[in-house]
Design an enzyme around this catalytic site. Sequence first.
Site, mmCIF file in Angstrom:
data_model
loop_
_atom_site.group_PDB
_atom_site.id
_atom_site.type_symbol
_atom_site.label_atom_id
_atom_site.label_comp_id
_atom_site.label_asym_id
_atom_site.label_seq_id
_atom_site.Cartn_x
_atom_site.Cartn_y
_atom_site.Cartn_z
ATOM 1 N N ALA B 330 0.819 -1.205 0.000
ATOM 2 C CA ALA B 330 0.000 0.000 0.000
ATOM 3 C C ALA B 330 0.858 1.262 0.000
ATOM 4 C CB ALA B 330 -0.980 -0.030 1.181
ATOM 5 N N SER B 331 0.398 2.294 0.670
ATOM 6 C CA SER B 331 1.051 3.600 0.542
ATOM 7 C C SER B 331 2.455 3.642 1.124
ATOM 8 C CB SER B 331 0.192 4.662 1.218
ATOM 9 O OG SER B 331 -1.112 4.610 0.701
#
Lengths: 371, 635
Positions: B330-331
């Site tokens: 993810a981020s």
Amino acid sequence: MLRTKLEPNKQSLLNKIHIDGYLLLGLLALMGVGLVTIYAAGGQDWHLIQRQLIRLGVAMAVMLTLAQIPPMAYQRLSIYFYVVGVLMLVGVLAFGVVGKGAQRWLDLGVFRFQPSEIMKLAVPMMVAWYIARFNLPPRTYHIFVGFVLVSVPTLLIAKQPDLGTSLLIASSGIFVLFLAGMRWKLIGIIAGLGSAFVPIMWFYLMQDYQKQRVITFMNPESDPLGAGYHIIQSKIAIGSGGLEGKGWLQGTQSQLEFLPERHTDFIFAVFSEEFGLIGVLGLLAIYAFIITRGLLIAMRAQEAYTKLLAGSITLTFFVYVFVNMGMVSGILPVVGVPLPLVSYGGTSMVTLLAGFGILMAISTQKRLLSR
Amino acid sequence: MPRQRITIKDHTAEANLFARRAFIAMIIVGVMLTVLISNLYYLQVTRHEDYQTRSNGNRIKVLPVAPNRGLIYDRNGTLLAENRPVFSLEVVPEDVEDLDATLAQLQQLLNISDEEIADFHKNLKRQRRFKPVSLRNRLQPTEVAIFSANQHKFSGVSVEARLTRHYPYGDVLTHVLGYVARINKKDLQKLAEADLEANYAATHDIGKQGVEKYHEARLHGEVGYQEVEVNSKGRIIRTLNFSPPVPGEDVVLNIDVRLQMEIQQALEGYRGSVVALDPRSGGVLALYSNPSYDPNLFVHGISSKNYRALLDSRNRPLINRATQGQYPPASTVKPLLALAGLDAGVITPDTSMMDYGRYQLKNVNHVWRDWQPWGHGKVNVTKAIEVSCDTFFYDLAYRLGIDRMNEAMTPFGFGDYTGIDLYEESDGNMPSRGWKRARFNQPWYIGDTIPVGIGQSFWTATPLQLAQAISILANRGEHFIPQIRRGSIVNDEVIIDEPKRRPPIVLQNESNWDVVLDAMYGTVNREHGGARKAFQGTTYISAGKTGTAQLFSIGQDEEYEEENVAEHLRDNAMYVGYAPYDDPEIVVAVALENAGGGGKNAAPIARRVMDYYFKDRTDMVQRDATQNGPEDSVN
């Protein structure tokens, strides 16, 4: 006589109490070797030594007692001895006590008794008595009768079964016949018949365990943990002893209990392991000394009966030695014969020393008349 | 008497005949003695050496002696794995007079169950009579005392001590240390293949997991030998020779067990894991996966009931989530992608775009949405990282394309094993055209490329891989392989191993590091930073990046269970960070399954780890005082 001159004066004292000094010396030496080796083989157990000492004491007493009896008395008693012995052997087969898979003992209530031991002396006495009645060399007919006299107890004992003892008894009788001058031709024929007898023995007389012993003897490595174990471990003990031996109480084969029947039938392996070939030669020298002395006594004996009996007792003694050492070192099959006067054990010791008692009687009690 | 007359007459002839025969007998005796003697000569002289050898073979046995296993310490010298004596009640059947009576008495004395007696009888049949058979394996100290007081009544029964492994911290270090357990058939086969059977001849246990397994060769040591004399029954009479075993190496880990315990407390109630690395060496300061389990259960042979329970637990305690859990990053990987974009020249620090909360490509129907429905407005790369703008990274992914992203991310260790000293490791996945072709037999679509920009779309990484990547970033390209083992104790001295490296990442423009690291500083320290709340008031300055991954639970083969759906659909919370900002000493990666937003849930745990790490440090400058330390560039 030349002979009397040679005999030293100091022996005359022993002579008075009818002891043959040379024989006594040899026998004591053997007993000493025996005690020393039993101590090592039995795990340094004083108890064993004490018991062996008591047995030796009893056997010595028997020997000294028998030495006092005049040889003529033995000659007269031979036939009764023999007959009673044979009857007892029949009794053993009929009502004997079974022990160790064989029926050898007669239970007389007070003590157990092995009649085959009597026969070790009764057979040569009987055969000698019978043969000495006639001129030597004996005729074929007398030889035949002699063989019958030998065979009856031999077969009865072999049937018990006790191969070792029947072998000893057969040889004691045959020695009488041989010494009496049995003709060589006849010896050849009998040897031939004897070999023909081997298959009969194998198929009708020998028990399975005895056959197994013979098979094992032929090839002990075929069953190293089973029947071959005894002989393999025994050969390892003897071989690892080497020339000088591992030293007293240092024999690993015996001290660590790899060797079976260490203080009885296989005591020679213990001795060889701890004292080496040098010790063995010394031991054999003692035996050779006793045998030589025995044969000398036989040659000097006055009567045919005493000559034959003394010779037979001496040669049978040698058979003990040869069969025991032969089986322990792997050149003969394992038959239960102890190493005479060295192995721990009772009955045979008494019989052996009884035989030497008779030898001493023959050696020391001579009738001046016959000279 | 006629007979007597004849006898007298022939006396001399008879005597001569007898003498001849006696002489012949003497010769035969001599021949037979010669036969005996030559046979004895053959045995005792010719073949003496052969029989000597066989005699020694009879009596001498060589027994292996197990070496003591090396101890394991943490970086501060705290003992993590020790060898403790366990006592077992052993019976030598041969030495017991009445076995049944003895067993009955023991049963009464020590409360031995009928089951144990039955087991004993089973083992008894397999053993030789003079060998000890164990009646009870783990005696309590009180039982040892009770038996010792009554020992005189039991000949042939004794208490035997053996060293076994004990892990005093239990489930705190399970996934790091692993455990040892009894050598099984498979282990034996492996040992045979490695030609190590002899070395394990007396060894009872072998490393099955974790450090115990990976460093088995160091920890085990060298077998020793005892040359003993035995009797015909195999009983030992005395020791002839003793060559002592060489104990295993005492090993020191990079792990700080107190930090590990702090993490365990912080993860209470979560399914997740935390990895803390020292970026200066790759040393693993902490590695914890929750839930955990007690490794001591396995040392003495875990009961099948307990093992079933561990195996069947929905929380999968047996899995090391830190190294085996594969999550979409993810981020958390946005800084890395930004770096790739900057260095490839597809963006500059000044490149900016307007974010209206949605991203679309020409001629493509699909709309990719930002996590903030109304978007972040005008964003450059720094702000995009700080606020975790998705749209900016959709566009960056589009501009870079999958090939360049793959090429840039691989050196950070994605899609490959880190090389940590644990066998329980997964390699994750860094997607590529070739991978998709091989995996699904499908071409790579542009629609696959866009979500890679926000660390999704087939991209999976383990928390350890994330920690490693952030460590490389914080090091400006220097790549240390994560190592749990720090060194060994040799002659009472700790010898620390050289860090293991992989080729460093060299950028076209080294100043690009600063751009990205500054943005991570901003994430934690600037007004709109995604992790600002979590790190308010720290005594140190840290940098980091949050991540919130769409559902992707580690158990891909898990069965659908209705009552858990809601929980299972929740996002994974991720956080990566390091501190101090200007001279990184610790990198932390946190991954929590189905815990929700990363900034809200994972970042506070990372902070707790860092707080604990720096709690005794006085050299840290107050955050407020250095607010403007790094260039405060809000564009």
